[in-house]
Design an enzyme around this catalytic site. Structure first.
Site, PDB file in Angstrom:
ATOM      1  N   ASP A   7       1.003  -1.168  -0.154  1.00 56.22           N
ATOM      2  CA  ASP A   7       0.054   0.029  -0.066  1.00 56.22           C
ATOM      3  C   ASP A   7       0.889   1.291  -0.044  1.00 56.22           C
ATOM      4  OD1 ASP A   7      -2.759  -0.772  -0.136  1.00 56.22           O
ATOM      5  OD2 ASP A   7      -2.905  -1.148   1.835  1.00 56.22           O
ATOM      6  N   ARG A  10      -1.354  -1.105  -8.868  1.00 52.84           N
ATOM      7  CA  ARG A  10      -2.811  -0.667  -8.496  1.00 52.84           C
ATOM      8  C   ARG A  10      -2.913   0.710  -8.406  1.00 52.84           C
ATOM      9  NH1 ARG A  10      -3.928  -1.180  -2.609  1.00 52.84           N
ATOM     10  NH2 ARG A  10      -4.292  -3.483  -3.030  1.00 52.84           N
TER      11      ARG A  10
END
Length: 309
Positions: free
Chosen positions: A135, A185
């Site tokens: 992340d 992502r």
């Protein structure tokens, strides 16, 4: 207008204490967080798999400054991956890891600690056929996170990255990370960032998202389209088709509890649809960022307080 105050509140210990003290809060949070235990995440994974959706699970936590807490986070991921494997849910699953939760901010060699802890999670994922995505957090961690990513990919080339379209630098980062085997992502970004490093206007963020998406779709990697915006989803589909991509060489990602019917629609049409499933007790920062992202989320929370109090 409420975005900046909500994002500031996400880092406020005083506001956290106030919000967590409201008895109804946790019942409302369940829309966005699967639960506090590993079993809750496994249950959510099973429910999503039943209609063709895939998962990435985030054991919530960030900004850790305690080495024992970083170690506990690693152990939580290892336990989660084992549980998924035992239930036949690990193959094709993903876990999302915030490096600040596994030691990035520890005094001394925090980056080294985070790298070794992330490597342990990657080893656990590799053993059961799952993957790991790092992340991205606020812009002060970007270079550190991408540096750790490069180290991990030397041993685990499938480790995914997250890039945030609201940062000025991201289009170039997309070019550098769009090579063969690279999983990226692309999201819009959910932190309060200064004008010097990030676009402030929604329309500028949207334009940046499309530019970045175009780079990723034209590249040789595996784009992961993280958006709930119908317009962005439609644009992503067109860019994928223009680039000659078929179902399976890119995917869509949405958050647990947001637009579930759209998630099912995409999965039903044969698209790879992955749901970001948070679990654990450290839900406050994540929850506040979800409220800041969309007025509808804030309205949902406030209705819950009124109707259940």
């Amino acid at each position: 207008m409420l975005r900046a105050p909500l994002l500031a509140a996400a880092r406020s210990r005083r506001m956290r204490a106030l919000i967590e003290a409201v008895p109804v809060t946790r019942s409302v949070v369940r829309r966005f967080v699967s639960g506090s235990a590993t079993a809750d995440a496994v249950r959510a994974a099973r429910e999503l798999a039943a209609d063709g959706r895939k998962i990435t699970i985030d054991h919530l936590g960030e900004d850790t400054t305690d080495a024992s807490q970083a170690t506990a986070t690693v152990q939580a991921y290892e336990e989660l991956l084992t549980a998924l494997s035992e239930q036949g849910l690990a193959k094709g699953a993903d876990v999302s890891v915030k490096l600040s939760a596994v030691g990035q901010f520890l005094p001394g060699d925090g980056e080294g600690v985070a790298l070794e802890n992330a490597r342990k999670i990657c080893a656990a994922a590799d053993a059961v056929g799952a993957t790991v995505t790092l992340d991205m957090e606020d812009h002060t961690t970007t270079d550190s996170t991408l540096g750790i990513l490069r180290e991990l990919r030397a041993e685990y080339p499938w480790v995914g990255a997250v890039l945030q379209a609201y940062l000025h630098r991201t289009e170039q980062d997309c070019r550098e990370l769009s090579g063969p085997g690279s999983r990226v992502r692309l999201c819009k970004g959910a932190y309060a960032e200064p004008e010097s490093v990030a676009f402030q206007d929604k329309s500028e963020v949207d334009k940046s998202y499309v530019r970045c998406l175009r780079v990723l779709m034209a590249g040789k990697g595996y784009p992961m389209v993280a958006s709930h915006d119908p317009r962005m989803i439609a644009i992503a589909g067109k860019l994928a088709a223009d680039a000659g991509r078929a179902n399976g060489d890119h995917e869509y990602q949405m958050l647990y509890g947001i637009r579930p019917e759209e998630q099912k629609r995409l999965a039903g049409e044969g698209e790879t649809m992955r749901v970001y499933v948070p679990c654990g007790d450290e839900w406050y920062g994540y929850f506040m960022r979800r409220l800041a992202e969309r007025p509808a989320n804030l309205a949902f929370f406030l209705r819950g307080l009124v109707t259940r109090s």
